[in-house]
Design an enzyme around this catalytic site. Sequence first.
Site, PDB file in Angstrom:
ATOM      1  N   ARG A  53      35.038 -33.773  25.547  1.00  9.75           N
ATOM      2  CA  ARG A  53      35.463 -33.318  26.882  1.00  9.75           C
ATOM      3  C   ARG A  53      36.372 -32.098  26.831  1.00  9.75           C
ATOM      4  NH1 ARG A  53      40.716 -33.751  27.057  1.00  9.75           N
ATOM      5  NH2 ARG A  53      41.721 -35.487  25.987  1.00  9.75           N
ATOM      6  N   LYS A  87      50.765 -36.314  30.396  1.00  7.42           N
ATOM      7  CA  LYS A  87      50.927 -34.877  30.193  1.00  7.42           C
ATOM      8  C   LYS A  87      49.548 -34.208  30.060  1.00  7.42           C
ATOM      9  CE  LYS A  87      49.637 -34.588  25.771  1.00  7.42           C
ATOM     10  NZ  LYS A  87      48.487 -33.754  25.358  1.00  7.42           N
TER      11      LYS A  87
END
Length: 345
Positions: A181, A115
């Site tokens: 990130r 997901k």
Amino acid sequence: MSPTAATSLPASRVPDPREAPALRWGVVGTGWIAERFVAALQRLTVQEVVAVGSRSEASAREFAGRFGLTHAHGSYESLVADPDVDVVYVATPHNRHRPHALLALEAGKHVLVEKPIALNAAEAREIADAAAARGLFCAEALWSLFTPKFDVVRQVLDSGLLGDISSVVADNGEWFAPDHRIQRHDLAGGPLLDLGTYPLALTHWVLGSSTDVLARGTDAPSGVNGQVGALLGFEGGARAVVHTSILANTPVALTIAGSEGSLEVPGVFYRPGPFSVVLTDGTRLDYDETAIAYDALAHQAAEVARRVLAGDTETPVRPLADSIATMALIDAVRAQIGQVWDEER
């Protein structure tokens, strides 16, 4: 189920993941979630993780050595072409989910996509269409919905125990360092895809498609979106309040409230653990389970194996139509706050 007759919560219908027939898995990506996925399968299932693919052979070899995998591929193309792989788990960054899912499907592999399934609803439809055209299994790995806890929640909702649902309040906030990130534009950073998928997907799961969205956002110092608050409206007058953030740690709790009672899931709501139903007459019904955290990723792999061996191309636990609807909801929230991914520019 009549609220006045309720004395206990239903039992989970989720089978032991060890009972699912074995498939041979290949993993695209060697990051944090790939590590936890492989570890969960090796600990709690009979699934066979046989191969890993990375952008570099060195990274693939290191990962394969750590987990005892037979094949280490220095490219994603090589991984999906591996004849020993039955199904591919896509575990690369969000903006690579679409190309890597399509790569696997074009190679004739069944696919489980981490997901969010894609960056937007159009990409999600493209993946679903590609799977349907080839008669291959495809699903989004929204792991929470595959767990025993959320099967019991689903049964509570379907039974009518809570009465008419009027509101959902869901939150998922976690502080991240500036060099993480999630702070990067080029990796579709910000909370919406990473954290926001949980409360937005669960809200759709409870109330269906939203009829109107009002959202406001705040930027992080890195320049990506830092937090979002959204008020969602639904047919019949139900409302949801959803919040997600990478600026601070928040309760990460979920409340589903109805005319006969409320269901309260404390933080971290999307992981295995307890929840309570409190009825309007004061009756309290508690659910508990072992908090095995990310080992519960095993349940989604077991469901994939059961469906693939049965010849199914989707799972009713997380149909592709629901994945597309969640992406459409995230698209609507993004439109309100002006969030555009680099790939969409």
